[in-house]
Scaffold this motif. Structure first.
Motif, PDB file in Angstrom:
ATOM      1  N   ALA A  36      -3.068  -3.964   1.761  1.00  7.83           N
ATOM      2  CA  ALA A  36      -2.310  -4.008   3.142  1.00  7.83           C
ATOM      3  C   ALA A  36      -0.878  -3.401   2.565  1.00  7.83           C
ATOM      4  O   ALA A  36      -0.477  -3.522   1.562  1.00  7.83           O
ATOM      5  CB  ALA A  36      -2.126  -5.264   3.920  1.00  7.83           C
ATOM      6  N   SER A  37      -0.054  -3.198   3.598  1.00  8.88           N
ATOM      7  CA  SER A  37       1.490  -2.877   3.074  1.00  8.88           C
ATOM      8  C   SER A  37       2.397  -4.278   2.877  1.00  8.88           C
ATOM      9  O   SER A  37       1.771  -5.400   3.342  1.00  8.88           O
ATOM     10  CB  SER A  37       2.143  -2.065   3.908  1.00  8.88           C
ATOM     11  OG  SER A  37       2.698  -2.778   5.123  1.00  8.88           O
ATOM     12  N   GLY A  63       6.936   0.981  -1.354  1.00  5.90           N
ATOM     13  CA  GLY A  63       7.847   1.585   0.061  1.00  5.90           C
ATOM     14  C   GLY A  63       9.156   1.267   0.362  1.00  5.90           C
ATOM     15  O   GLY A  63       9.589   1.689   1.313  1.00  5.90           O
ATOM     16  N   GLY A 121       5.555  11.142   3.763  1.00  6.79           N
ATOM     17  CA  GLY A 121       4.720  10.960   2.848  1.00  6.79           C
ATOM     18  C   GLY A 121       3.478  10.190   3.235  1.00  6.79           C
ATOM     19  O   GLY A 121       2.478  10.340   2.365  1.00  6.79           O
ATOM     20  N   GLY A 122       3.182   9.618   4.430  1.00 10.03           N
ATOM     21  CA  GLY A 122       1.908   8.978   4.763  1.00 10.03           C
ATOM     22  C   GLY A 122       0.893  10.326   4.933  1.00 10.03           C
ATOM     23  O   GLY A 122       0.013   9.933   4.551  1.00 10.03           O
ATOM     24  N   SER A 128       0.767  -1.273   0.017  1.00  7.86           N
ATOM     25  CA  SER A 128       0.041   0.015  -0.053  1.00  7.86           C
ATOM     26  C   SER A 128       0.867   1.214  -0.302  1.00  7.86           C
ATOM     27  O   SER A 128       0.328   2.404  -0.025  1.00  7.86           O
ATOM     28  CB  SER A 128      -0.978  -0.168   1.261  1.00  7.86           C
ATOM     29  OG  SER A 128      -0.264  -0.355   2.443  1.00  7.86           O
ATOM     30  N   ASP A 129       2.181   1.261   0.187  1.00 10.02           N
ATOM     31  CA  ASP A 129       2.954   2.418   0.109  1.00 10.02           C
ATOM     32  C   ASP A 129       3.157   2.994  -1.123  1.00 10.02           C
ATOM     33  O   ASP A 129       3.872   3.803  -1.294  1.00 10.02           O
ATOM     34  CB  ASP A 129       4.080   2.195   1.048  1.00 10.02           C
ATOM     35  CG  ASP A 129       4.043   2.059   2.572  1.00 10.02           C
ATOM     36  OD1 ASP A 129       3.612   2.842   3.260  1.00 10.02           O
ATOM     37  OD2 ASP A 129       4.019   1.019   2.890  1.00 10.02           O
ATOM     38  N   THR A 184       4.806   6.690  -0.285  1.00 11.85           N
ATOM     39  CA  THR A 184       4.695   7.144   0.992  1.00 11.85           C
ATOM     40  C   THR A 184       6.340   7.389   1.313  1.00 11.85           C
ATOM     41  O   THR A 184       6.652   8.221   2.264  1.00 11.85           O
ATOM     42  CB  THR A 184       4.234   6.278   2.110  1.00 11.85           C
ATOM     43  OG1 THR A 184       4.948   4.997   2.271  1.00 11.85           O
ATOM     44  CG2 THR A 184       2.743   6.015   1.714  1.00 11.85           C
ATOM     45  N   GLY A 185       7.299   6.691   0.750  1.00 11.69           N
ATOM     46  CA  GLY A 185       8.716   6.916   1.076  1.00 11.69           C
ATOM     47  C   GLY A 185       9.471   8.085   0.273  1.00 11.69           C
ATOM     48  O   GLY A 185      10.703   8.363   0.471  1.00 11.69           O
TER      49      GLY A 185
END
Lengths: 354, 354
Positions: B172-173, B199, B245-246, B161-162, B318-319
């Motif tokens: 999910a991640s 991610g 990034g979140g 998910s990232d 998100t990274g």
């Protein structure tokens, strides 16, 4: 590395093993679970939730259980922690409970404002002369930095997007959040230990968190399937049944609505198994009043209120598919520690020839 | 462990180093980037996107670049892969391009239906007598199992998910998705190599993915900040500027809307930096027509169209906060490999005394 300090503060844990913590889960992780985790080399947290009116009683039972199982105090403290949801909790009730039964740590989460932590931390630190450690859980790099510079907690818990129950609606998983927090701390010279929470279910997840820079790991969902959890059979069966948590769980506020819990700060949602309550609200266009009514009917069904067509809330993280059997809490602690070490050593040895 | 097979299929990679792949990113990862990654021991993917009408030309340029930099063919194949978004792509155009320039692998993603992969895989395998390998990217355990049993790909990519750009809205991640897929494969005796995407930004993320059970890692967002990326300066500056990034990235369909891209299957959204386009749509109540018009105006601003108040899309994961400098693609490959090994060895050695 601040990790040795960390083990010094909780002398029943071993610096030669990864630190494993059972996260507080409201009404589920009570004295027996928390004491069992600590008795097996982890750190167990008793959940205070947002209503601390029964905390004194719950801590008394925890102390009683510790005594009956020969789990000693350390430096006069019960070797467990207490978790509080700050937005709804009463500091005087917490202090009253801690005066009777001082504990090793208090875990803060979800305040109305981050600066609210200051008074809480000060009161607790005064009460036990800094022996009770302050743990704070955050969900973003910005929160981590603000808390580190203001509350100056003894431990920071970084909660990623896979976590069950409540967390920030907008956040990354530990994969990116944890190393970015670690880098920000390193850059500012902050040496607060960082623990990882959210999506860790076994030694593989723990090994991953350690590789990402964590000083230890917190597990919630995995402990839903443990013998000491205070959990309805219907709920626990759901934890064992459900797989593929990325699609089978959802992050939503509807479960707070039907349960009549209204005070969560706006930024928070709760992750649980998608059930009728959720499907009717999101896809069926059902209004809150009818959904609440149907929820209250479902309560009367007992364990049958959970399940694929159920309405009872089963808060759980995306790792729900990795919880496959009910074990004693202490066995979970030990297996996570041992598997994490094995996984790290096996992964490292694969590249030894270089 | 199927990992040796994996390295046998791509003989310019080393079995003594973690496999590092540059993920296809539409219009950004073209021949120079893909060839540079493979020339440095990784596997680079040229992005075909959903419109393959310029793929033949792009592959010709990649072949030309490989020749000019003395990167040899392996078994008659250009040592890179091609990524396609199946929902919008033309199989005949792909075959035409591969006839002229056969490649080592084709990466499938986002079909209208998972069974669509069957014809694609069959045609490609026939064309190069099984030398061109079939890679399929999925986002859930259910998709992984279905693809493994039907398409039987040579490599499965699990996307958490990232990830930046497009992916499933519900997932999910890698923290939970990857071990659950691995367990499901083990239980069914499926020995398809599994790569992790979503991610992973550096050696810590790669080490985490390996600990979670991956046979290698795919990086997208990290390669936005590489010298060979075909990316506007405004976009690349945004990648370097944005942190946390979140909260600073969002998963949404509004960027497809303003860009006039309408064919994505319903389950998909795209993660990018939250900008004016997004804020106006979600918090400002702006209608699509006005948002499209403002987007088209912003295009004329060039690099100034990106930024905190910009409207140009900066797809990223998100990274994003971990991408801090623009490096040559080959240096990214090597540093991820070396750091991953160091992280694993350091993490493992911490518990050596047991």
């Amino acid at each position: 590395m601040p990790s040795n300090t960390l083990h010094d503060d909780y002398p029943w844990t071993s610096p030669d093993l990864p630190l494993v913590v059972s996260a507080p889960m409201m009404k589920i992780t009570m004295g027996r679970l928390a004491v069992s985790v600590s008795a097996n080399g982890g750190i167990g947290f008793l959940a205070g939730g947002f209503d601390l009116s029964s905390l004194l009683q719950n801590l008394s039972e925890a102390a009683e259980y510790a005594k009956s199982t020969n789990v000693p105090l350390h430096d006069g403290l019960l070797p467990i922690g207490v978790g509080v949801q700050n937005w709804g909790s009463s500091l005087p009730l917490l202090i009253e409970a801690l005066e009777a039964h001082p504990v090793a740590a208090v875990w803060f989460f979800a305040p109305k404002h981050l600066c609210d932590f200051l008074d809480w931390a000060k009161s607790i630190r005064q009460l036990t002369h800094d022996r009770t450690k302050i743990w704070v859980q955050v969900g973003t790099v910005a929160e981590a930095m603000e808390v580190a510079k203001t509350t100056k907690p003894d431990v920071l818990i970084v909660q990623g997007s896979d976590s069950g129950g409540h967390g920030l609606a907008q956040r990354a998983s530990l994969l990116t959040l944890l190393p970015e927090v670690r880098d920000a701390f390193d850059q500012e010279g902050i040496d607060i230990p960082v623990l990882a929470a959210g999506g860790i279910m076994d030694g593989r997840g723990a090994a991953a968190a350690l590789a990402l820079g964590a000083d230890g790991v917190c597990l919630g969902t995995r402990f839903l399937a443990c013998q000491e959890a205070v959990i309805a059979k219907g709920y626990q069966d759901e934890v064992l049944r459900v797989t593929d948590g990325g699609t089978s769980t959802v992050a939503t506020t509807i479960y707070d609505v039907v349960r009549g819990i209204h005070g969560w700060p706006q930024a928070y949602i709760g992750r649980g198994v998608a059930n009728r309550t959720y499907l009717d609200a999101v896809y069926g266009g059902m209004g809150d009043a009818e959904n609440v009514e149907l929820y209250n009917e479902a309560i009367k069904m007992g364990d049958a209120g959970w399940g694929p067509e159920g309405r009872m809330t089963a808060y759980a993280g995306t790792g729900i598919g990795l919880a496959r059997e009910v074990l004693p809490a202490g066995d979970i602690v030990k297996s996570v520690q041992q598997e994490a070490i094995q996984v790290l050593q096996k992964s490292a040895s694969r590249y030894d020839k270089r």
